[in-house]
Scaffold this motif. Structure first.
Motif, PDB file in Angstrom:
ATOM      1  N   HIS A  19       0.833  -1.202   0.000  1.00  0.00           N
ATOM      2  CA  HIS A  19       0.000   0.000   0.000  1.00  0.00           C
ATOM      3  C   HIS A  19       0.870   1.256   0.000  1.00  0.00           C
ATOM      4  CE1 HIS A  19      -2.686   3.146   1.580  1.00  0.00           C
ATOM      5  NE2 HIS A  19      -3.645   2.459   0.982  1.00  0.00           N
ATOM      6  N   ASN A  35     -11.256   0.495  -2.177  1.00  0.00           N
ATOM      7  CA  ASN A  35     -10.122   0.671  -1.275  1.00  0.00           C
ATOM      8  C   ASN A  35      -8.949  -0.248  -1.597  1.00  0.00           C
ATOM      9  OD1 ASN A  35     -11.485   2.578   0.390  1.00  0.00           O
ATOM     10  ND2 ASN A  35     -12.617   0.891   1.343  1.00  0.00           N
ATOM     11  N   VAL A  36      -9.040  -0.992  -2.694  1.00  0.00           N
ATOM     12  CA  VAL A  36      -8.019  -1.977  -3.043  1.00  0.00           C
ATOM     13  C   VAL A  36      -7.156  -1.449  -4.186  1.00  0.00           C
ATOM     14  CG1 VAL A  36      -7.600  -4.342  -3.796  1.00  0.00           C
ATOM     15  CG2 VAL A  36      -9.546  -3.844  -2.302  1.00  0.00           C
ATOM     16  N   LEU A  49      -4.609  -4.341   0.459  1.00  0.00           N
ATOM     17  CA  LEU A  49      -5.919  -4.298   1.109  1.00  0.00           C
ATOM     18  C   LEU A  49      -5.912  -3.281   2.243  1.00  0.00           C
ATOM     19  CD1 LEU A  49      -6.747  -8.084   1.532  1.00  0.00           C
ATOM     20  CD2 LEU A  49      -8.250  -6.421   0.441  1.00  0.00           C
ATOM     21  N   PRO A  50      -7.077  -2.773   2.629  1.00  0.00           N
ATOM     22  CA  PRO A  50      -7.152  -2.015   3.879  1.00  0.00           C
ATOM     23  C   PRO A  50      -6.785  -2.924   5.058  1.00  0.00           C
ATOM     24  CG  PRO A  50      -9.170  -1.793   2.590  1.00  0.00           C
ATOM     25  CD  PRO A  50      -8.376  -2.880   1.957  1.00  0.00           C
ATOM     26  N   SER A  52      -8.417  -3.697   7.702  1.00  0.00           N
ATOM     27  CA  SER A  52      -9.530  -4.571   8.108  1.00  0.00           C
ATOM     28  C   SER A  52     -10.521  -4.669   6.951  1.00  0.00           C
ATOM     29  CB  SER A  52     -10.213  -4.016   9.365  1.00  0.00           C
ATOM     30  OG  SER A  52      -9.316  -3.940  10.443  1.00  0.00           O
ATOM     31  N   PRO A  53     -10.223  -5.521   5.959  1.00  0.00           N
ATOM     32  CA  PRO A  53     -11.072  -5.573   4.769  1.00  0.00           C
ATOM     33  C   PRO A  53     -12.459  -6.124   5.065  1.00  0.00           C
ATOM     34  CG  PRO A  53      -9.445  -7.340   4.733  1.00  0.00           C
ATOM     35  CD  PRO A  53      -9.077  -6.443   5.881  1.00  0.00           C
ATOM     36  N   ASP A  54     -13.468  -5.560   4.384  1.00  0.00           N
ATOM     37  CA  ASP A  54     -14.834  -6.063   4.516  1.00  0.00           C
ATOM     38  C   ASP A  54     -15.234  -6.794   3.232  1.00  0.00           C
ATOM     39  OD1 ASP A  54     -15.387  -4.057   2.632  1.00  0.00           O
ATOM     40  OD2 ASP A  54     -16.214  -2.670   4.138  1.00  0.00           O
ATOM     41  N   ASP A  57     -14.517  -4.985   0.016  1.00  0.00           N
ATOM     42  CA  ASP A  57     -13.097  -4.977  -0.353  1.00  0.00           C
ATOM     43  C   ASP A  57     -12.705  -6.284  -1.027  1.00  0.00           C
ATOM     44  OD1 ASP A  57     -12.645  -2.406   0.762  1.00  0.00           O
ATOM     45  OD2 ASP A  57     -12.429  -3.295   2.762  1.00  0.00           O
ATOM     46  N   TRP A  58     -13.182  -7.410  -0.500  1.00  0.00           N
ATOM     47  CA  TRP A  58     -12.844  -8.697  -1.123  1.00  0.00           C
ATOM     48  C   TRP A  58     -13.487  -8.817  -2.501  1.00  0.00           C
ATOM     49  CZ3 TRP A  58      -8.902 -11.456   0.112  1.00  0.00           C
ATOM     50  CH2 TRP A  58      -8.409 -11.422   1.417  1.00  0.00           C
ATOM     51  N   ASP A  60     -13.782  -6.349  -4.485  1.00  0.00           N
ATOM     52  CA  ASP A  60     -12.896  -5.545  -5.320  1.00  0.00           C
ATOM     53  C   ASP A  60     -11.605  -6.299  -5.639  1.00  0.00           C
ATOM     54  OD1 ASP A  60     -14.665  -3.439  -5.502  1.00  0.00           O
ATOM     55  OD2 ASP A  60     -13.875  -2.427  -3.722  1.00  0.00           O
ATOM     56  N   VAL A  61     -11.097  -7.068  -4.682  1.00  0.00           N
ATOM     57  CA  VAL A  61      -9.928  -7.910  -4.959  1.00  0.00           C
ATOM     58  C   VAL A  61     -10.255  -8.880  -6.092  1.00  0.00           C
ATOM     59  CG1 VAL A  61      -8.415  -9.715  -4.050  1.00  0.00           C
ATOM     60  CG2 VAL A  61      -8.982  -7.735  -2.626  1.00  0.00           C
TER      61      VAL A  61
END
Length: 239
Positions: A19, A35-36, A49-50, A52-54, A57-58, A60-61
């Motif tokens: 990051h 956020n990725v 990743l942030p 604490s991914p939510d 976010d996953w 987006d991964v």
């Protein structure tokens, strides 16, 4: 060399190095979704990743990885959601310069895009970690040739504010035991120091010989993290 800025307990660019790179000196590489962040797939498999991914976010991964793609993630606790394939999970040590005797090497030559086919072939034979067609764009790579053949190389990968990672260290089987890799690591470190930055590197905890070598050169353990290569489900959740 002072350690205060590393060991004070305050947040540091090395804490989330991918990051820090993609929002810093390597921002021109960054592909973003939510956020990725990630590098282009022909540069590096790593994503950021942030902390604490939510679920979003996953998702987006998964979108950034693409169908069948693999995401390279690092962190203290990287745990993909249910249904994701974990291709690789390994303990990774982050080592930092703590008095490395950096020095240029007269035999080391700067590698260019014209050398990429040989670099890819050497990486394929020696398996130093991900090395892709555009990895050379991440920083300076040095090589040693004998009779015109590339037999060893090392270079720069992640660049963070004030720090640059040494990576891609490899030597052809027939040339090992001659100190070529050590010489190249010290030469790459010298180039990093010339910019006023500090070298660091990552090594698999299981590679005890490499860990001992790097520690003997003046690197010290900063933190232990986890490397996870993971593949999202065939049909990732929609955002």
């Amino acid at each position: 060399m002072t350690r205060d800025n590393l060991d004070s307990g305050r947040p540091h660019p090395l804490d989330n190095s991918v990051h820090s790179a993609l929002t810093g000196p390597h921002a021109h590489f960054a592909l973003r979704r939510g956020n990725v962040l990630r590098y282009p797939s022909d540069v590096s498999p790593f994503m950021a990743l942030p902390d604490s991914p939510d679920d979003a976010d996953w998702a987006d991964v998964a979108a950034l990885a693409g169908p069948g793609g693999v995401a390279g993630l690092t962190g203290r606790t990287v745990e993909p959601p249910d249904g994701w394939e974990v291709v690789t999970r390994a303990a990774l040590l982050q080592l930092v310069d703590d008095g490395v005797a950096a020095a240029p090497d007269e035999e080391a030559v700067r590698l260019t895009s014209a050398d990429v086919p040989e670099m890819l072939a050497l990486a394929e034979r020696t398996k130093p970690g991900p090395f892709l067609p555009r990895t050379i764009e991440m920083g300076a790579y040095l090589g040693i040739r004998h009779s015109g053949r590339l037999v060893a190389m090392a270079g720069e990968r992640l660049r963070l504010p004030g720090w640059t990672e040494i990576s891609g260290v490899c030597t052809d089987a027939g040339w090992r035991g001659r100190g070529l890799g050590t010489r190249l690591v010290l030469a790459v470190a010298a180039g990093i120091r010339e910019r006023g930055e500090r070298p660091f590197l990552h090594v698999l905890a299981s590679n005890t010989n490499a860990v001992r070598l790097y520690e003997s050169l003046g690197f010290r353990l900063h933190r232990t993290t986890t490397l996870v290569l993971t593949r999202p489900p065939a049909e990732p959740p929609s955002r």
